[in-house]
Design a protein around this motif. Structure first.
Motif, short mmCIF file in Angstrom:
data_model
loop_
_atom_site.label_atom_id
_atom_site.label_comp_id
_atom_site.label_asym_id
_atom_site.label_seq_id
_atom_site.Cartn_x
_atom_site.Cartn_y
_atom_site.Cartn_z
N GLY A 49 -4.79 36.50 -4.39
CA GLY A 49 -4.52 37.44 -3.31
C GLY A 49 -4.97 38.83 -3.70
O GLY A 49 -5.17 39.10 -4.90
N GLU A 50 -5.14 39.68 -2.71
CA GLU A 50 -5.58 41.05 -2.98
C GLU A 50 -4.48 41.82 -3.70
O GLU A 50 -3.30 41.51 -3.55
N PRO A 51 -4.87 42.83 -4.47
CA PRO A 51 -3.85 43.63 -5.16
C PRO A 51 -2.86 44.22 -4.15
O PRO A 51 -3.28 44.67 -3.08
N GLY A 52 -1.58 44.15 -4.46
CA GLY A 52 -0.57 44.74 -3.59
C GLY A 52 -0.06 43.84 -2.49
O GLY A 52 0.85 44.21 -1.75
N VAL A 53 -0.60 42.64 -2.38
CA VAL A 53 -0.18 41.77 -1.28
C VAL A 53 1.22 41.19 -1.51
O VAL A 53 1.94 40.85 -0.57
N GLY A 54 1.60 41.09 -2.80
CA GLY A 54 2.95 40.59 -3.10
C GLY A 54 3.01 39.38 -4.02
O GLY A 54 4.02 38.68 -4.07
N LYS A 55 1.95 39.16 -4.79
CA LYS A 55 1.92 37.98 -5.67
C LYS A 55 3.00 38.06 -6.74
O LYS A 55 3.72 37.09 -6.98
N SER A 56 3.11 39.22 -7.40
CA SER A 56 4.10 39.36 -8.48
C SER A 56 5.51 39.21 -7.92
O SER A 56 6.37 38.61 -8.56
N THR A 57 5.71 39.75 -6.73
CA THR A 57 7.02 39.65 -6.09
C THR A 57 7.36 38.19 -5.79
O THR A 57 8.44 37.71 -6.11
N LEU A 86 13.20 45.92 -13.59
CA LEU A 86 13.53 46.84 -12.50
C LEU A 86 13.30 46.15 -11.15
O LEU A 86 14.12 46.24 -10.24
N ARG A 87 12.20 45.45 -11.07
CA ARG A 87 11.89 44.74 -9.84
C ARG A 87 12.94 43.63 -9.58
O ARG A 87 13.40 43.45 -8.46
N ALA A 88 13.31 42.94 -10.66
CA ALA A 88 14.31 41.87 -10.51
C ALA A 88 15.62 42.45 -10.01
O ALA A 88 16.28 41.87 -9.15
N THR A 89 15.98 43.62 -10.51
CA THR A 89 17.22 44.27 -10.08
C THR A 89 17.12 44.64 -8.61
O THR A 89 18.04 44.39 -7.82
N ARG A 90 15.98 45.22 -8.24
CA ARG A 90 15.76 45.59 -6.84
C ARG A 90 15.90 44.38 -5.93
O ARG A 90 16.41 44.47 -4.81
N LEU A 91 15.43 43.23 -6.42
CA LEU A 91 15.46 42.02 -5.60
C LEU A 91 16.79 41.29 -5.73
O LEU A 91 16.99 40.25 -5.11
N GLY A 92 17.68 41.81 -6.55
CA GLY A 92 18.99 41.19 -6.73
C GLY A 92 18.90 39.85 -7.44
O GLY A 92 19.70 38.95 -7.21
N GLY A 166 -4.03 35.40 -9.77
CA GLY A 166 -5.43 35.86 -9.80
C GLY A 166 -5.68 36.89 -8.72
O GLY A 166 -5.38 36.66 -7.55
N HIS A 167 -6.19 38.05 -9.13
CA HIS A 167 -6.50 39.07 -8.12
C HIS A 167 -7.81 38.74 -7.44
O HIS A 167 -8.76 38.33 -8.08
N VAL A 168 -7.83 38.96 -6.17
CA VAL A 168 -9.04 38.72 -5.40
C VAL A 168 -9.60 40.07 -5.01
O VAL A 168 -8.85 40.97 -4.62
N MET A 219 7.32 40.81 4.20
CA MET A 219 7.66 41.62 3.03
C MET A 219 8.65 42.68 3.48
O MET A 219 8.35 43.49 4.36
N GLY A 220 9.84 42.62 2.93
CA GLY A 220 10.86 43.59 3.33
C GLY A 220 11.28 44.44 2.15
O GLY A 220 10.58 44.51 1.15
N ASP A 221 12.42 45.09 2.26
CA ASP A 221 12.90 45.95 1.19
C ASP A 221 13.36 45.17 -0.03
O ASP A 221 13.36 45.68 -1.14
N VAL A 222 13.79 43.95 0.22
CA VAL A 222 14.21 43.14 -0.92
C VAL A 222 13.32 41.91 -1.04
O VAL A 222 13.76 40.78 -1.03
N GLY A 223 12.03 42.19 -1.14
CA GLY A 223 11.07 41.13 -1.42
C GLY A 223 10.66 40.33 -0.21
O GLY A 223 10.81 40.77 0.93
N LEU A 224 10.14 39.15 -0.48
CA LEU A 224 9.60 38.31 0.58
C LEU A 224 10.70 37.46 1.21
O LEU A 224 11.46 36.81 0.50
#
Ligand code: TYD
Ligand code: MG
Length: 398
Positions: A49-57, A86-92, A166-168, A219-224
């Motif tokens: 996916g493109e950078p920023g699309v949400g793969k890591s999330t 930090l991301r894990a905390t944000r996502l609960g 993989g970044h596209v 994609m919302g405030d607490v992830g996908l």
């Protein structure tokens, strides 16, 4: 003379044991839909996916789900352990079975695996890891191929599931065009744009299941968030009574969903009018504009034309033609259509061709009581001219 090689034991095919590959559901229904039921032990899945699309999330959410029952190692070569935390905390998310290592050295990650033997190993991303066995820098074709090879070998040997991020690039290829796709068992792409827009997870290759499955998220405030009924979301947001909008029932794999096609046509004094297309094949829309001019008498030479599929969805299905054509003419004539669903491929002579999956499209559209369905097929329309009349629009002189 053919040199004698090592002698091989052959087997009668019908006697080869077919131990069905057991699947482990990931805990995220939309991902399981795309995988064909869950992860297969020892398989390697590429998530592009493109950078920023949400793969890591997505993968962090997946990791937490899998870690509920088993063990997961997340190897982050792009973000530090504290950024991941930090991301894990944000996502609960808080799964005791989820471990993280922030390292990009393939051998170091693999030895961490030998210690922990995770059920799932996530590499984020394959472009930022390097193996000592290969030359070149991270992200280069050689490093990507060799590093992926090491992880694949590990997966096959141990039964660990490996997910590679993989970044596209904007041009649509992961470094080392296609090489990586050939090497892995499953290829999924996460697509979509805009905050709060839809994210579509599509499988392009699946050695253990069917392809062309789509998973849908927002994609919302607490992830996908999973969207089991995307049509409902789209129809709710659909502004009936505005000109230039038509619904299109898309069919991919076992999934059908309504998409909203919007068009805005405005007069311009520019010698070269603008054509902007989002979510559709630009060349196809240009062709459609020519057909509209020639066969439906719609004047577009002095107009800017903007066409968009709502929610960041990308459509490749030629059956979308008719919905696009109706949206454009509705905007040109500033005539709102009643809640309308339309599909059919528009040919160069202005004929409407029958599209695949007519019945499923009809079914999907019917769930939302459209006031008007414009479709080809038995008893349906045959030309663009007829389609415009059916929708209450006025074809010009042909
Ligand atoms: P990310 O998963 O980092 O993308 P990728 O790994 O594909 O590059 O997601 C990036 C975007 O998602 C970022 O712009 C912020 C947004 N986001 C949200 O909107 N909500 C969230 O809960 C999270 C974690 C991210
Ligand atoms: Mg990322």
């Amino acid at each position: 003379m053919v040199a004698a090689g090592p002698s091989l034991q052959t087997q009668v095919l019908s006697e080869v044991s077919v131990s069905g590959k057991p699947r482990t559901p990931t805990g995220i229904g939309e991902v399981d839909r795309v995988l064909g039921g869950g992860f297969v032990g020892g398989s390697v899945v590429l998530v592009g996916g493109e950078p920023g699309v949400g793969k890591s999330t997505l993968l962090l959410q997946l990791a937490a789900q899998v870690a509920d029952q088993g063990s997961v190692l997340l190897a982050s070569a792009e973000e530090s352990a504290s950024q991941v935390a930090l991301r894990a905390t944000r996502l609960g998310l808080n799964a005791p079975g989820l471990r993280v290592v922030a390292d990009g050295r393939v051998e170091a990650v693999l030895s961490a695996c030998v210690e922990n033997m995770p059920d799932l190993l996530i590499i984020d991303s394959i472009q930022t890891v390097t193996t000592a066995d290969a030359e070149g820098s991270a992200g280069g074709v050689v490093q990507v191929r060799e590093s992926a090879g090491r992880f694949i070998e590990f997966a096959k040997r141990t039964g660990t599931v490996v997910a590679l991020v993989g970044h596209v690039t904007k041009e649509g290829s992961i470094a080392g065009p296609k090489t990586l796709e050939h090497m892995v068992d499953v290829v999924m792409y996460l697509e979509g744009e805009g905050d709060g827009g839809l994210r579509l997870l599509r499988s392009l290759k699946n050695r253990y299941g069917s392809v062309n499955q789509v998973g849908v998220f927002t994609m919302g405030d607490v992830g996908l968030d999973e969207v089991p009924d995307p049509s409902g979301v789209l129809v709710e947001a659909h502004r009936a009574g505005a000109s230039g909008t038509v619904l299109f029932p898309m069919v991919e794999g076992r999934r059908s969903m309504l998409c909203e096609v919007q068009a805005l046509v405005v007069q311009t004094v520019l010698p070269q009018p603008r054509r902007s297309v989002k979510g559709l094949d630009g060349a196809r829309v240009h062709q459609l504009l020519a057909v509209l001019e020639r066969h439906a008498g719609v004047q577009l030479v002095k107009a800017d034309v903007h066409v968009n599929v709502v929610g960041g969805v990308r459509l490749k299905d030629p059956a979308v033609d008719l919905a696009v054509a109706l949206a454009i003419v509705s905007s040109v004539q500033d005539r709102p259509l009643p809640l309308t669903a339309a599909w059919g491929e528009v040919g160069l002579t202005g004929e409407i061709r029958t599209a695949t999956h007519g019945e499923r499209r009809q079914e999907e559209a019917s769930r939302f009581d459209p006031e008007l369905v414009v479709r080809p097929g038995k008893g349906g329309i045959r030309t663009l001219h007829e389609a415009l009349l059916e929708a209450g629009l006025t074809p010009g002189r042909r």
